[in-house]
Design an enzyme around this catalytic site. Structure first.
Site, PDB file in Angstrom:
ATOM      1  CG  ASP A 120      -4.063   4.069   8.301  1.00  0.00           C
ATOM      2  OD1 ASP A 120      -4.369   5.038   8.841  1.00  0.00           O
ATOM      3  OD2 ASP A 120      -3.592   3.502   7.395  1.00  0.00           O
ATOM      4  CG  HIS A 163      -0.809  -2.291   3.359  1.00  0.00           C
ATOM      5  ND1 HIS A 163      -0.171  -1.214   3.094  1.00  0.00           N
ATOM      6  CD2 HIS A 163      -1.855  -1.834   3.478  1.00  0.00           C
ATOM      7  CE1 HIS A 163      -1.053  -0.346   3.309  1.00  0.00           C
ATOM      8  NE2 HIS A 163      -1.770  -0.738   3.675  1.00  0.00           N
ATOM      9  CD  GLN A 231      -2.861  -0.230   7.454  1.00  0.00           C
ATOM     10  OE1 GLN A 231      -1.402   0.766   7.766  1.00  0.00           O
ATOM     11  NE2 GLN A 231      -3.446   0.378   6.952  1.00  0.00           N
ATOM     12  NE  ARG A 261      -5.560   7.618  -2.580  1.00  0.00           N
ATOM     13  CZ  ARG A 261      -4.730   7.288  -1.920  1.00  0.00           C
ATOM     14  NH1 ARG A 261      -5.411   5.828  -1.377  1.00  0.00           N
ATOM     15  NH2 ARG A 261      -4.554   7.833  -0.719  1.00  0.00           N
ATOM     16  CG  ASP A 263      -3.180   3.061  -0.360  1.00  0.00           C
ATOM     17  OD1 ASP A 263      -3.526   4.038   0.520  1.00  0.00           O
ATOM     18  OD2 ASP A 263      -3.195   2.110   1.026  1.00  0.00           O
ATOM     19  CD  GLU A 305      -1.130   7.340  -1.411  1.00  0.00           C
ATOM     20  OE1 GLU A 305      -1.356   8.268  -0.701  1.00  0.00           O
ATOM     21  OE2 GLU A 305      -1.014   5.941  -1.526  1.00  0.00           O
ATOM     22  CG  HIS A 374      -7.394   9.896   3.533  1.00  0.00           C
ATOM     23  ND1 HIS A 374      -6.339  10.469   1.900  1.00  0.00           N
ATOM     24  CD2 HIS A 374      -7.080   9.144   4.258  1.00  0.00           C
ATOM     25  CE1 HIS A 374      -6.568   9.594   2.129  1.00  0.00           C
ATOM     26  NE2 HIS A 374      -6.091   8.687   3.286  1.00  0.00           N
ATOM     27  CG  ASP A 375      -2.957  10.693   4.055  1.00  0.00           C
ATOM     28  OD1 ASP A 375      -3.571   9.595   5.016  1.00  0.00           O
ATOM     29  OD2 ASP A 375      -2.953   9.792   2.898  1.00  0.00           O
ATOM     30  NE  ARG A 498      -2.802   9.531   8.859  1.00  0.00           N
ATOM     31  CZ  ARG A 498      -2.814   8.218   8.102  1.00  0.00           C
ATOM     32  NH1 ARG A 498      -2.259   8.352   7.313  1.00  0.00           N
ATOM     33  NH2 ARG A 498      -2.497   7.146   9.352  1.00  0.00           N
TER      34      ARG A 498
HETATM   35  C1  GLC Z   1      -1.935   5.859   2.112  1.00  0.00           C
HETATM   36  C2  GLC Z   1      -2.975   6.331   2.968  1.00  0.00           C
HETATM   37  C3  GLC Z   1      -3.316   6.950   4.499  1.00  0.00           C
HETATM   38  C4  GLC Z   1      -3.036   5.352   4.542  1.00  0.00           C
HETATM   39  C5  GLC Z   1      -1.182   5.290   4.044  1.00  0.00           C
HETATM   40  C6  GLC Z   1      -1.252   2.914   4.193  1.00  0.00           C
HETATM   41  O1  GLC Z   1      -0.730   6.288   2.251  1.00  0.00           O
HETATM   42  O2  GLC Z   1      -3.831   7.603   1.943  1.00  0.00           O
HETATM   43  O3  GLC Z   1      -4.387   7.277   5.145  1.00  0.00           O
HETATM   44  O4  GLC Z   1      -2.502   5.299   5.885  1.00  0.00           O
HETATM   45  O5  GLC Z   1      -1.746   4.226   2.570  1.00  0.00           O
HETATM   46  O6  GLC Z   1      -2.691   2.598   3.898  1.00  0.00           O
END
Ligand code: GLC
Length: 619
Positions: A120, A163, A231, A261, A263, A305, A374-375, A498
């Site tokens: 990922d 995760h 994950q 950050r 996540d 995030e 990146h998303d 993505r």
């Molecule tokens: C966050 C990341 C994304 C990822 C997800 C799971 O949203 O920005 O790219 O797929 O977490 O880790």
């Protein structure tokens, strides 16, 4: 004050908060007191291990630089290490490039050691104590963070704490049946339980990874996997998970990371019968992480995030009075999605109403304002689970989805739908800034007027995020106008879509109009005291559904931003601006100076904005 005294003072300040917050989460457990003592021992040990130069950074930020992340000279850049610069040494070599843009904060993606194979984009971590071997060693990371710091660039990395990869040693042991580690994750042998949970959950990746659980034959159990099957969601009901994550965070903070950050922040705590997002225990956990970092490494910031509905995002910055702080920073994904909505429709009504309905953020916190990352651009931010009047319906999302796929006549965009599991569930859109804003199409068609319009759109969006309040973020390659990468699945057909907007930065790309406009904007922004993140942002009614308007105002003056979202000129009716309390007292009749051109405007005589023009006006 010596460092020792600083720590003693901080211990006094934070001991109670840390204990109380953790007691609220874990106090019912039999060995809570000894566990808590252990947490404090870990924190104090980390302070002991903290290198002198970072203790000095702590001291400076505690005493004279408390607002370092709020200042208008903050500008963030976000990049994959390999796609930006090859490896950590390459990043060091790119510092002059970042300085030219005015960057003071660098978010590097995918830094820690991911699982081999699909991971990922680095968000499935196998070992938090080592780095991705492609980029160098942990020593190289420390070297890079030091060099960045010497250049006044704050390093940020992802802290993937919802995760781990299924290849992490905890997960491997859990899968092999070790009960201690099984309790680090959510294992369910009973399918009915899984079904009950699933009934209330949303799907993050409905097309490429449907459902929130994965069955593992070896364990004869289902494992909670919100994202991909590899994950595994961590079980924060287990205090040992929290303790391990604290250890990791402190270890990395001592390697020079200044911003974590966090996540997938919204998903940390799970409760049956809920969608397991934004739960109050998730906020408690964040309060605990924050207080621990304030004690152990006060130079460090946490960044949420939380890609969730607009009404939920402000809470990640803590309560409005700042009494229960959480993250210092948080992505403003609602602004991001609303900007794309406004650009497609030319109408800012939804954006204004939505932003106007949000509670003010605590003063000593800051948004990350951005256009792309990146998303995907997630359309969920425009919906509302409690039926707010501004909320987009499915028809609106379909129109946006089609618009950004280039499917309607008036579309300038070249995007692709993401996770379109069915024709009536519009999840998000992929594409780079330049491709979504029309530059790719215009260049391909060779139409100079359209190229000009696309550049105007890009600059309009940047001027909004550079002035809205918070740290503006440039996502790698935007500054060069990079287009979608259509070959993203050439070597790896399983890559999710993505990757369309994750093109590598070419070595030989010349810097054009976007790069210089950004540099100019960053230089101007730096000088604007009213763009400090502690100056409130007030969205106002411009009286024109195509002109987005907001002020940044304090006793020192008024900064007024007016942004025309149409490709044709638009007039402002001065009577409308005069209605606005925030301008009334400041004197709508006084002269406003446009900051990019020094042109003087008297708003009482009205004003015409050029196509896609965004003005920064100051009394
Ligand atoms: C966050 C990341 C994304 C990822 C997800 C799971 O949203 O920005 O790219 O797929 O977490 O880790």
């Amino acid at each position: 004050m010596s460092n020792k005294n600083n720590v003693a003072a901080r211990l006094k300040e934070y001991e109670g908060v840390i204990s109380d917050t953790l007691r609220d989460i874990y106090g019912h457990l039999p060995d809570f007191d000894s566990w808590l003592a252990d947490i404090f021992a870990i924190i104090l040990d980390a302070v002991d291990q903290r290198p002198a130069y970072l203790l000095e950074l702590d001291r400076v930020r505690e005493t004279q630089d408390q607002d370092w992340f709020l200042r208008p000279d903050m500008l963030a850049y976000m990049a994959y290490v390999d796609r930006f610069a090859g490896n950590f040494r390459g990043v060091e070599r790119k510092i002059p490039y970042l300085k030219d843009l005015g960057v003071s904060y660098l978010h590097l993606l995918s830094v820690l050691k991911p699982r081999a194979g699909h991971n990922d984009g680095g968000f499935a971590i196998e070992d938090y104590y080592s780095v991705n071997p492609k980029y160098g060693t942990m020593d190289d990371l420390v070297h890079m963070t030091r060099i960045l710091q010497r250049n006044n660039i704050s390093p940020c990395i992802d802290f993937v704490f919802n995760h781990t990869a299924m290849d992490h040693q905890w997960a491997r042991k859990a899968l092999a049946g070790d009960p201690y580690y099984r309790d680090f994750y959510y294992f369910f042998s009973d399918e009915n339980t899984v079904r009950d949970y699933e009934a209330a959950l949303a799907q993050v990746l409905p097309e490429t990874s449907p459902g929130n659980f994965t069955y593992f034959e070896q364990a004869k159990s289902w494992v909670w996997t919100t994202f991909y099957y590899y994950q595994w969601d961590l079980n924060y009901r287990n205090p040992n998970v929290f303790r391990e994550m604290v250890k990791i965070m402190l270890f990395l903070a001592n390697r020079g990371i200044e911003v974590f950050r966090l996540d997938a922040t919204a998903y940390l705590w799970k409760e049956k019968g809920t969608n397991c997002q934004n739960l109050s225990k998730t906020h408690k956990l964040l309060q605990a992480f924050r207080a621990i970092m304030s004690l152990a490494a006060p130079a460090v910031c946490l960044k949420a995030e939380a890609i969730v509905g607009a009404r939920y995002i402000t809470k990640y910055l803590g309560d409005p009075a700042g009494e229960r702080p959480e993250c210092q920073l948080s992505y403003h994904n609602a602004l991001m999605a609303a900007l794309w909505d406004s650009l497609a429709t030319g109408n800012i009504t939804r954006m204004s109403a939505m932003l106007g309905s949000l509670p003010p953020k605590p003063l000593a916190t800051s948004w990350i304002t951005y256009l792309r990352c990146h998303d995907e651009v997630g359309w969920g931010a425009l919906t509302d689970d409690r039926g707010a009047p501004w909320a987009a319906g499915n028809d609106d999302l379909k129109k946006l989805n089609d618009f950004y796929e280039g499917k309607c006549d008036n579309s300038f965009a070249r995007g692709q739908a993401f996770q379109l599991s069915s024709r009536d569930a519009f999840h998000g859109t992929n594409g780079t800034l330049a491709s979504l804003a029309g530059l790719e199409k215009a260049m391909e068609e060779g139409n100079q007027d359209d190229i000009d319009m696309a550049l105007r759109r890009i600059i309009l969006l940047y001027r909004v995020i550079f002035s809205f309040g918070g740290i503006p973020l440039i996502y790698m390659g935007e500054e060069l106008g990079l287009f979608n990468d259509y070959g993203y699945d050439k070597d790896d057909p399983v890559r999710d879509d993505r990757w369309l907007h994750r093109p590598a930065l070419p070595d030989d790309m010349s810097r054009g109009r976007i790069f210089s406009a950004l540099g100019e904007m960053a230089r101007l922004r730096k000088t604007q005291k009213l763009l400090h993140a502690n100056v409130p942002t007030v969205v106002i009614d411009s009286g024109n559904a195509h002109i987005f308007a907001f002020t940044r105002r304090n006793d020192e003056g008024i900064f007024l931003v007016l942004a025309n979202f149409l490709p044709v000129p638009q007039d402002i009716d001065p009577a409308c601006l005069k209605q606005e309390a925030c301008l009334k007292q400041g004197g709508c009749d006084r002269s406003f100076v446009e900051q990019f051109t020094d042109r003087v405007h008297n708003l009482s005589q009205g004003l015409t904005l050029l196509p896609y023009e965004c003005l920064w006006l100051k009394v």
